[in-house]
Design a protein around this motif. Structure first.
Motif, PDB file in Angstrom:
ATOM      1  N   ASP A   5       0.820  -1.186   0.032  1.00  0.00           N
ATOM      2  CA  ASP A   5       0.015   0.225   0.039  1.00  0.00           C
ATOM      3  C   ASP A   5       0.861   1.378  -0.034  1.00  0.00           C
ATOM      4  OD1 ASP A   5      -2.238  -1.292  -0.039  1.00  0.00           O
ATOM      5  OD2 ASP A   5      -2.687  -1.377   2.166  1.00  0.00           O
ATOM      6  N   VAL A   6       1.902   1.057   0.772  1.00  0.00           N
ATOM      7  CA  VAL A   6       2.796   2.535   0.720  1.00  0.00           C
ATOM      8  C   VAL A   6       3.619   2.714  -0.289  1.00  0.00           C
ATOM      9  CG1 VAL A   6       4.676   3.404   2.043  1.00  0.00           C
ATOM     10  CG2 VAL A   6       3.018   2.372   3.428  1.00  0.00           C
ATOM     11  N   PHE A   7       4.153   1.567  -1.185  1.00  0.00           N
ATOM     12  CA  PHE A   7       5.085   1.624  -1.944  1.00  0.00           C
ATOM     13  C   PHE A   7       4.591   1.433  -3.578  1.00  0.00           C
ATOM     14  CE2 PHE A   7       7.674   1.495   1.589  1.00  0.00           C
ATOM     15  CZ  PHE A   7       8.618   2.556   1.530  1.00  0.00           C
ATOM     16  N   GLY A   8       3.556   0.848  -3.413  1.00  0.00           N
ATOM     17  CA  GLY A   8       2.920   0.630  -4.843  1.00  0.00           C
ATOM     18  C   GLY A   8       3.980  -0.196  -6.071  1.00  0.00           C
ATOM     19  N   ASP A   9       3.949   0.459  -6.910  1.00  0.00           N
ATOM     20  CA  ASP A   9       4.690  -0.540  -7.998  1.00  0.00           C
ATOM     21  C   ASP A   9       6.047  -0.400  -7.669  1.00  0.00           C
ATOM     22  OD1 ASP A   9       2.473  -0.815  -9.270  1.00  0.00           O
ATOM     23  OD2 ASP A   9       2.695   1.038 -10.696  1.00  0.00           O
ATOM     24  N   ASN A  10       6.468   0.576  -6.903  1.00  0.00           N
ATOM     25  CA  ASN A  10       8.009   0.245  -6.144  1.00  0.00           C
ATOM     26  C   ASN A  10       8.408  -0.460  -5.379  1.00  0.00           C
ATOM     27  OD1 ASN A  10      10.742   1.545  -7.061  1.00  0.00           O
ATOM     28  ND2 ASN A  10      10.506   2.517  -4.947  1.00  0.00           N
ATOM     29  N   ALA A  11       7.504  -1.366  -4.836  1.00  0.00           N
ATOM     30  CA  ALA A  11       7.488  -2.331  -3.504  1.00  0.00           C
ATOM     31  C   ALA A  11       8.616  -3.140  -3.770  1.00  0.00           C
ATOM     32  CB  ALA A  11       6.368  -2.872  -3.200  1.00  0.00           C
ATOM     33  N   PHE A  12       8.699  -4.096  -5.169  1.00  0.00           N
ATOM     34  CA  PHE A  12       9.708  -4.825  -5.309  1.00  0.00           C
ATOM     35  C   PHE A  12      10.963  -4.466  -5.256  1.00  0.00           C
ATOM     36  CE2 PHE A  12      11.655  -8.015  -8.520  1.00  0.00           C
ATOM     37  CZ  PHE A  12      11.837  -9.344  -7.221  1.00  0.00           C
ATOM     38  N   ARG A  13      11.353  -3.188  -5.805  1.00  0.00           N
ATOM     39  CA  ARG A  13      12.627  -2.629  -5.497  1.00  0.00           C
ATOM     40  C   ARG A  13      13.114  -2.410  -4.316  1.00  0.00           C
ATOM     41  NH1 ARG A  13      14.594   2.651  -9.299  1.00  0.00           N
ATOM     42  NH2 ARG A  13      16.649   2.843  -8.134  1.00  0.00           N
ATOM     43  N   VAL A  14      11.997  -2.126  -3.655  1.00  0.00           N
ATOM     44  CA  VAL A  14      12.119  -1.661  -2.016  1.00  0.00           C
ATOM     45  C   VAL A  14      12.841  -2.789  -1.443  1.00  0.00           C
ATOM     46  CG1 VAL A  14      11.293  -0.820   0.079  1.00  0.00           C
ATOM     47  CG2 VAL A  14      10.902   0.492  -1.901  1.00  0.00           C
ATOM     48  N   VAL A  15      12.098  -3.687  -1.459  1.00  0.00           N
ATOM     49  CA  VAL A  15      12.612  -5.116  -0.851  1.00  0.00           C
ATOM     50  C   VAL A  15      14.095  -5.698  -1.319  1.00  0.00           C
ATOM     51  CG1 VAL A  15      11.763  -7.493  -0.606  1.00  0.00           C
ATOM     52  CG2 VAL A  15      10.080  -5.918  -0.599  1.00  0.00           C
ATOM     53  N   VAL A  16      14.195  -5.396  -2.669  1.00  0.00           N
ATOM     54  CA  VAL A  16      15.339  -5.809  -3.069  1.00  0.00           C
ATOM     55  C   VAL A  16      16.501  -4.839  -2.488  1.00  0.00           C
ATOM     56  CG1 VAL A  16      17.015  -5.836  -5.108  1.00  0.00           C
ATOM     57  CG2 VAL A  16      14.666  -6.780  -5.114  1.00  0.00           C
ATOM     58  N   ALA A  17      16.511  -3.805  -2.400  1.00  0.00           N
ATOM     59  CA  ALA A  17      17.017  -2.652  -1.417  1.00  0.00           C
ATOM     60  C   ALA A  17      17.210  -3.228   0.133  1.00  0.00           C
ATOM     61  CB  ALA A  17      16.735  -1.282  -1.501  1.00  0.00           C
ATOM     62  N   ILE A  18      16.005  -3.733   0.628  1.00  0.00           N
ATOM     63  CA  ILE A  18      16.264  -4.059   1.876  1.00  0.00           C
ATOM     64  C   ILE A  18      17.422  -5.605   2.032  1.00  0.00           C
ATOM     65  CG2 ILE A  18      14.958  -5.308   3.607  1.00  0.00           C
ATOM     66  CD1 ILE A  18      12.332  -3.837   2.886  1.00  0.00           C
ATOM     67  N   PHE A  19      17.116  -6.177   0.985  1.00  0.00           N
ATOM     68  CA  PHE A  19      17.965  -7.570   0.955  1.00  0.00           C
ATOM     69  C   PHE A  19      19.457  -6.984   0.766  1.00  0.00           C
ATOM     70  CE2 PHE A  19      20.479 -10.205  -1.984  1.00  0.00           C
ATOM     71  CZ  PHE A  19      20.772 -11.332  -1.131  1.00  0.00           C
ATOM     72  N   ILE A  20      19.801  -6.074   0.162  1.00  0.00           N
ATOM     73  CA  ILE A  20      21.255  -5.567   0.040  1.00  0.00           C
ATOM     74  C   ILE A  20      21.695  -4.913   1.388  1.00  0.00           C
ATOM     75  CG2 ILE A  20      22.696  -3.948  -1.179  1.00  0.00           C
ATOM     76  CD1 ILE A  20      20.692  -4.093  -3.416  1.00  0.00           C
ATOM     77  N   ALA A  21      20.790  -4.217   1.877  1.00  0.00           N
ATOM     78  CA  ALA A  21      21.197  -3.719   3.385  1.00  0.00           C
ATOM     79  C   ALA A  21      21.248  -4.682   4.431  1.00  0.00           C
ATOM     80  CB  ALA A  21      20.244  -2.628   3.701  1.00  0.00           C
TER      81      ALA A  21
END
Length: 280
Positions: free
Chosen positions: A81-97
């Motif tokens: 709900d917060v990130f919409g279409d960008n959610a997958f990219r956000v999760v990949v950024a979390i994986f890197i961090a």
């Protein structure tokens, strides 16, 4: 991927962004705190006040780092709900961090330094981290072959169980099966310390896998010594990167996208010369 390319590749991952500066800072500080490890460099200061959207991101990133199996449908839906279409990219950024600090902690414990580390990082908000991780890092690590295929598979299956990746648990790598891997052997991974079918090298590797997954800031000297006793420097580096490659399953698990390939039993697959997964 050669050893010489590893620092450049890891440094490239550190420079990747979720696309939002504020999100990058929250993700990196949250993962560092959850792991009790130094976070990746952050692009801005920590916000003075958290918004409701910030709280959703922080909670998701923290659970992702601590134990991805604890992410439930409601938490997942809130992130979408917060990130919409960008959610997958956000999760990949979390994986890197989440995982680059683990790699550095493991390499340091093994006396390999911190490949790719730099105090001066400029974030790249234009490059999509999804392609760099799933299309770049994952197959590149799969192309490393200093470790024998059975050890690589034993390590993969330990990570699959830790993250409860249904897809990973439903698969068996063909080269490992041809080299002596079997269901009887793989069943022993769950209680490997008392297993009579796993070698001492396998057990040393599995202790290290568990340390990277569950306590990366406290890798026991005896665990590191065991790895050094059984593996060369290039094998130790491959082992560490294998744990990271396998942990990319956290991305799918966190998004409930880890459905098994088969309803019962397992399916054979192989990793080809390009590091790509080929199903039977």
């Amino acid at each position: 991927m050669t050893e010489r390319a590893l620092p450049e590749r890891l440094a490239g991952l550190v420079a990747l962004s979720s696309g939002e500066e504020r999100a990058d800072t929250l993700i990196r500080l949250t993962c560092g705190r959850a792991l009790s490890l130094p976070p990746l460099p952050t692009p801005t200061d920590l916000p003075d006040e958290y918004t409701d959207e910030d709280a959703v991101l922080v909670a998701f990133a923290e659970q992702f780092a601590v134990d991805v199996t604890g992410i439930g449908d409601i938490q997942r839906e809130r992130l979408m709900d917060v990130f919409g279409d960008n959610a997958f990219r956000v999760v990949v950024a979390i994986f890197i961090a989440d995982f680059v600090p683990r790699v550095w902690a493991g390499c340091e414990a093994l006396g390999l330094g911190k490949p790719g580390w730099s105090a001066d990082v400029t974030l790249d908000r234009d490059t999509d981290p999804v392609a760099k991780v799933l299309g770049g890092l994952v197959p590149a690590v799969a192309r490393l072959h200093d470790l024998d295929p059975v050890t690589t598979e034993v390590v993969r299956l330990r990570g699959a169980e830790a993250h409860n990746c249904r897809l990973c648990k439903s698969l068996r790598e063909g080269h490992a099966l041809d080299a002596g891997g079997s269901e009887d052997l793989y069943r022993q991974i769950a209680d490997f310390e008392s297993a009579d079918g796993l070698s001492e090298a396998h057990k040393a590797a599995l202790r290290y896998v568990d340390a990277l997954i569950w306590s990366p800031s406290r890798i026991d000297a005896a665990v590191a010594d065991g790895v050094r006793r059984h593996f060369s420097e290039s094998q130790m580096l491959e082992l560490t990167l294998d744990v990271m490659r396998n942990a990319a399953n956290k991305i799918a698990v966190s998004l409930a996208a880890d459905a098994p390939r088969v309803a019962e039993g397992t399916e054979r697959y192989e990793v080809d010369e390009q590091g790509q997964t080929i199903f039977a």
